[in-house]
Design an enzyme around this catalytic site. Structure first.
Site, PDB file in Angstrom:
ATOM      1  N   LYS A 114       1.734 -43.013 -25.015  1.00 15.52           N
ATOM      2  CA  LYS A 114       0.544 -43.681 -24.501  1.00 15.52           C
ATOM      3  C   LYS A 114      -0.612 -43.465 -25.479  1.00 15.52           C
ATOM      4  O   LYS A 114      -0.895 -42.322 -25.859  1.00 15.52           O
ATOM      5  CB  LYS A 114       0.176 -43.119 -23.131  1.00 15.52           C
TER       6      LYS A 114
ATOM      7  N   ASP B 212      -3.286 -47.927 -23.260  1.00 18.26           N
ATOM      8  CA  ASP B 212      -4.025 -47.613 -22.022  1.00 18.26           C
ATOM      9  C   ASP B 212      -5.517 -47.866 -22.249  1.00 18.26           C
ATOM     10  O   ASP B 212      -6.303 -46.939 -22.406  1.00 18.26           O
ATOM     11  CB  ASP B 212      -3.742 -46.146 -21.662  1.00 18.26           C
TER      12      ASP B 212
ATOM     13  N   LYS C  66      -7.263 -50.202 -20.184  1.00 15.14           N
ATOM     14  CA  LYS C  66      -7.852 -50.522 -18.872  1.00 15.14           C
ATOM     15  C   LYS C  66      -8.890 -51.647 -18.959  1.00 15.14           C
ATOM     16  O   LYS C  66     -10.066 -51.461 -18.611  1.00 15.14           O
ATOM     17  CB  LYS C  66      -8.497 -49.282 -18.241  1.00 15.14           C
TER      18      LYS C  66
ATOM     19  N   THR D 130      -8.470 -41.835 -10.023  1.00 10.80           N
ATOM     20  CA  THR D 130      -8.270 -40.625  -9.203  1.00 10.80           C
ATOM     21  C   THR D 130      -9.472 -39.681  -9.304  1.00 10.80           C
ATOM     22  O   THR D 130      -9.570 -38.735  -8.530  1.00 10.80           O
ATOM     23  CB  THR D 130      -6.995 -39.872  -9.628  1.00 10.80           C
TER      24      THR D 130
ATOM     25  N   ARG E 213      -0.264 -32.718 -22.141  1.00  8.26           N
ATOM     26  CA  ARG E 213      -0.303 -31.366 -22.695  1.00  8.26           C
ATOM     27  C   ARG E 213       0.958 -30.531 -22.523  1.00  8.26           C
ATOM     28  O   ARG E 213       1.250 -29.733 -23.436  1.00  8.26           O
ATOM     29  CB  ARG E 213      -1.550 -30.644 -22.154  1.00  8.26           C
TER      30      ARG E 213
HETATM   31  O1  C5P Z   1      -2.209 -33.673 -20.474  1.00  3.86           O
HETATM   32  P1  C5P Z   1      -1.907 -34.388 -19.178  1.00  3.86           P
HETATM   33  O2  C5P Z   1      -0.432 -34.388 -18.813  1.00  3.86           O
HETATM   34  O3  C5P Z   1      -2.781 -33.937 -18.041  1.00  3.86           O
HETATM   35  O4  C5P Z   1      -2.285 -35.917 -19.510  1.00  3.86           O
HETATM   36  C1  C5P Z   1      -2.224 -36.915 -18.523  1.00  3.86           C
HETATM   37  C2  C5P Z   1      -2.613 -38.238 -19.102  1.00  3.86           C
HETATM   38  O5  C5P Z   1      -2.650 -39.183 -18.030  1.00  3.86           O
HETATM   39  C3  C5P Z   1      -3.986 -38.280 -19.749  1.00  3.86           C
HETATM   40  O6  C5P Z   1      -3.937 -39.261 -20.797  1.00  3.86           O
HETATM   41  C4  C5P Z   1      -4.886 -38.716 -18.631  1.00  3.86           C
HETATM   42  O7  C5P Z   1      -6.023 -39.382 -19.083  1.00  3.86           O
HETATM   43  C5  C5P Z   1      -3.967 -39.692 -17.888  1.00  3.86           C
HETATM   44  N1  C5P Z   1      -4.324 -39.890 -16.490  1.00  3.86           N
HETATM   45  C6  C5P Z   1      -4.367 -38.864 -15.567  1.00  3.86           C
HETATM   46  N2  C5P Z   1      -4.702 -39.113 -14.274  1.00  3.86           N
HETATM   47  C7  C5P Z   1      -4.994 -40.353 -13.887  1.00  3.86           C
HETATM   48  C8  C5P Z   1      -4.955 -41.406 -14.778  1.00  3.86           C
HETATM   49  C9  C5P Z   1      -4.602 -41.142 -16.094  1.00  3.86           C
HETATM   50  O8  C5P Z   1      -4.087 -37.722 -15.912  1.00  3.86           O
HETATM   51  N3  C5P Z   1      -5.281 -40.569 -12.624  1.00  3.86           N
END
Ligand code: C5P
Length: 237
Positions: free
Chosen positions: A35, A62, A64, A121, A212
């Site tokens: 992504k 992504d 949006k 969220t 992460r």
């Molecule tokens: O590092 P991590 O696993 O938390 O990353 C999650 C990814 O998903 C990030 O790019 C974050 O911006 C995205 N995201 C999220 N929650 C949402 C929408 C998108 O964590 N509700």
């Protein structure tokens, strides 16, 4: 292990191309998608997206989009020209905006998937009241996901806690793309309401966005392999 349709989408949340490319050199495009979001895209640009696609990775762009129908449809066509696999728009842009984007992509020989963001969220009930939406966040998620499906979109981004209700409401073909997943024992970072990859898949997720736990791991490939194994076991069981 080779996967036909990898469920894991690795979030390349990096401030520049170089660390993202370092990570990509350590993972295998047959084992995941990636992504690219607003920060990396704004810094590294469309040429970087084409570069990543050229390395064999399928890309969820992504960005949006949320604008008038003609502008969003044109932006979606431009993103498709970069060779991305999936892109997204805000469902709150409305039926005509989503329909225009879906119609434009439908004219392409290699059509990317188009999904919607429902309610961010990060918005709590008081935030959605303040911007003038009636009902709970959950009611708005359901209404906007149904609207996205009616408007010809392929799916929505949703939290793990929304997957089960949306799978029930939208049926089996609708793609549910789910961030906020953490393997057992992994750091939560700034995520609050998480599910394990296995539980999110069992609840009905189509794809899991994981950042992460893979990108910050000492062994990103090993971490990705472990998550893929957990997902495969959940799907088999
Ligand atoms: O590092 P991590 O696993 O938390 O990353 C999650 C990814 O998903 C990030 O790019 C974050 O911006 C995205 N995201 C999220 N929650 C949402 C929408 C998108 O964590 N509700």
């Amino acid at each position: 292990m080779s996967l036909r349709d990898p469920e894991i989408i690795v979030a390349l949340d990096f401030p520049a191309a170089a660390p993202a490319l370092d990570l990509l050199a350590r993972i295998d495009p047959s084992q995941c998608r990636v992504k690219i979001g607003k920060e990396l895209f704004t810094r590294a640009g469309p040429a970087f997206v084409e570069d990543v696609a050229g390395k064999g990775f399928e890309i969820f762009l992504d960005l949006k989009y949320h604008d008038i129908p003609n502008t969003v449809a044109a932006a979606c066509a431009a993103a498709a020209d970069l060779g991305v696999w999936m892109m997204n728009v805000h469902a709150s842009g409305g039926r005509r905006m989503m329909h225009a984007a879906a119609e434009r992509l439908a004219t392409l020989s290699r059509r990317p998937l188009l999904i919607a963001v429902t309610v961010l969220t990060s918005l709590a009930r008081e935030d959605i009241v303040e911007i003038g939406l009636a009902g709970t966040p959950g009611e708005n998620v359901l209404r906007l996901a149904t609207l996205a499906q009616d408007s010809g979109l392929d799916g929505v981004v949703c939290s793990p806690l929304e997957v089960s209700a949306l799978r029930g409401a939208c049926g089996s073909g609708f793609r549910l793309v789910t961030p906020g997943v953490r393997p057992v024992g992994a750091a939560l970072d700034d995520q609050r309401r998480v599910m394990t990859p296995a539980d999110a898949m069992r609840a009905g997720a189509s794809y899991l966005v994981v950042g992460r736990p893979i990108t910050a791991a000492a062994d990103p490939r090993g971490s990705l392999d472990a998550i893929n194994a957990e997902v495969a076991a959940a799907l088999a069981g």
